[in-house]
Design a protein around this motif. Sequence first.
Motif, short mmCIF file in Angstrom:
data_model
loop_
_atom_site.label_atom_id
_atom_site.label_comp_id
_atom_site.label_asym_id
_atom_site.label_seq_id
_atom_site.Cartn_x
_atom_site.Cartn_y
_atom_site.Cartn_z
N ALA A 182 26.34 -27.62 -63.77
CA ALA A 182 25.11 -27.16 -63.12
C ALA A 182 24.23 -28.37 -62.85
O ALA A 182 23.50 -28.83 -63.73
CB ALA A 182 24.39 -26.15 -64.01
N ASP A 183 24.33 -28.91 -61.64
CA ASP A 183 23.71 -30.21 -61.34
C ASP A 183 22.36 -30.12 -60.66
O ASP A 183 21.57 -31.06 -60.72
CB ASP A 183 24.67 -31.04 -60.50
CG ASP A 183 25.96 -31.31 -61.23
OD1 ASP A 183 25.89 -31.96 -62.30
OD2 ASP A 183 27.02 -30.87 -60.78
N ASP A 184 22.09 -29.03 -59.98
CA ASP A 184 20.79 -28.84 -59.35
C ASP A 184 20.59 -27.36 -59.10
O ASP A 184 21.56 -26.60 -58.97
CB ASP A 184 20.68 -29.62 -58.04
CG ASP A 184 19.24 -29.89 -57.62
OD1 ASP A 184 18.31 -29.47 -58.35
OD2 ASP A 184 19.03 -30.53 -56.57
N VAL A 185 19.33 -26.94 -59.04
CA VAL A 185 19.00 -25.56 -58.72
C VAL A 185 17.91 -25.60 -57.66
O VAL A 185 16.95 -26.36 -57.78
CB VAL A 185 18.57 -24.79 -59.99
CG1 VAL A 185 17.40 -25.44 -60.69
CG2 VAL A 185 18.27 -23.34 -59.66
N VAL A 186 18.09 -24.81 -56.60
CA VAL A 186 17.21 -24.85 -55.43
C VAL A 186 16.72 -23.44 -55.12
O VAL A 186 17.53 -22.51 -55.01
CB VAL A 186 17.95 -25.42 -54.20
CG1 VAL A 186 17.03 -25.46 -52.98
CG2 VAL A 186 18.50 -26.82 -54.51
N GLY B 143 16.29 -16.81 -51.93
CA GLY B 143 17.35 -16.77 -52.92
C GLY B 143 17.45 -18.10 -53.63
O GLY B 143 16.93 -19.12 -53.15
N VAL B 144 18.09 -18.11 -54.79
CA VAL B 144 18.27 -19.31 -55.59
C VAL B 144 19.73 -19.72 -55.54
O VAL B 144 20.64 -18.89 -55.66
CB VAL B 144 17.84 -19.08 -57.05
CG1 VAL B 144 18.06 -20.33 -57.89
CG2 VAL B 144 16.36 -18.66 -57.10
N VAL B 145 19.97 -21.03 -55.37
CA VAL B 145 21.32 -21.57 -55.25
C VAL B 145 21.50 -22.69 -56.27
O VAL B 145 20.59 -23.51 -56.48
CB VAL B 145 21.56 -22.10 -53.81
CG1 VAL B 145 22.90 -22.84 -53.73
CG2 VAL B 145 21.52 -20.96 -52.81
N VAL B 146 22.67 -22.72 -56.90
CA VAL B 146 23.02 -23.77 -57.86
C VAL B 146 24.04 -24.70 -57.21
O VAL B 146 25.03 -24.23 -56.61
CB VAL B 146 23.60 -23.17 -59.15
CG1 VAL B 146 23.97 -24.29 -60.13
CG2 VAL B 146 22.61 -22.22 -59.79
N LEU B 147 23.82 -26.00 -57.33
CA LEU B 147 24.76 -27.01 -56.85
C LEU B 147 25.67 -27.43 -58.00
O LEU B 147 25.19 -27.80 -59.07
CB LEU B 147 24.02 -28.22 -56.31
CG LEU B 147 24.88 -29.42 -55.89
CD1 LEU B 147 25.68 -29.09 -54.63
CD2 LEU B 147 24.02 -30.65 -55.65
#
Length: 337
Positions: free
Chosen positions: A185-189, A194-198
């Motif tokens: 889980a390297d980033d959360v936007v 909506g929320v997206v995890v990189l």
Amino acid sequence: MRRLTAVSWIALPLAGALVLSGCSSAKDNSDELQIVANPQAARPAVSPAVSVNPAGQVLPGGAVSALAVDAKTSTLVVALSEPPSLRLYDLNALASAPVNMPLYGKAEKLTVTPGRVEIAEPAQGVVQQLSLPDRKLTETKTGGQPASSIAYGADRLVAMGPAKDIQVLPAAGPARTIGGQLYSADDVVDTGTGVVVLDRLRTAVFSLDVAAGKVNEGLRAGDGAANAVADSYGRVLVTDARAGALIAFSASPLIMRQRYPVPGAPYGIAYDAKRSLAWVTLTERNEVVGFDVRGGEPVEKYRFPTVRQPDSVGVDESSGRVLVGSAAGEGTQVIQP
């Protein structure tokens, strides 16, 4: 390097946007998002020596690990690797001496909410918060290796890197954890819709349902997803450092909307909401490029030579100035397009 064509604008499963749902592991051969046996997170290309003078003004300083701009207070926040510290500049008076503030450890990511900067320090297991303009630092001990932290309403969402989950830290009460499917889980936007995890190891993005406490479907994000930012249109823009592309995903539902070739190892990314410009650094070329992302495909509007190893980029929306940080210790660049 495989060159992507600019025609694959509508997301199709056969155009590299492979969907994943349900649980799987790195050993599961049916995992369509797993493209190599031993995945490695994308890194910036090693930049060549500077052959053209950087555009604009260069503020001297050490190696930059991250930077961000708080438009509310006109403050440029630069994180230096050694010694771990912040350097705060008044964007209205860049000739004035900056304010230096020590950190516990190297800051890997700075994220701004007006008047506040979230500082992820993974080696120390800490996320610090810098309030502006009073310049007060507070801390949250997360444990593990926090990679990124954002404000989410009254809560905060912390991407926990190799722990493979997101911590939800409420203003009051116990924290909770959301995991599943992620390798890292390297980033959360937060796009607003909506929320997206990189996930850099999986080179993928995942939809996050915070209320339900669930990681939902995922999509491949090229061959080397590096960094991500939200734009003004409910999308997440992702740099693909390996294949050389700028990829746009809608967040709700999670769909690949655009995939545009950007040669030169695109890495850092920042977004100017006032001008609908995505600024992308090219670490292979020591350049920063500004793309207008309002239309059916990105349109290059600006291209400037940068300092060496331009891993970090930010933008001052009030003036349109672009800030580029050198991870090689060659300063912080200020460009007025």
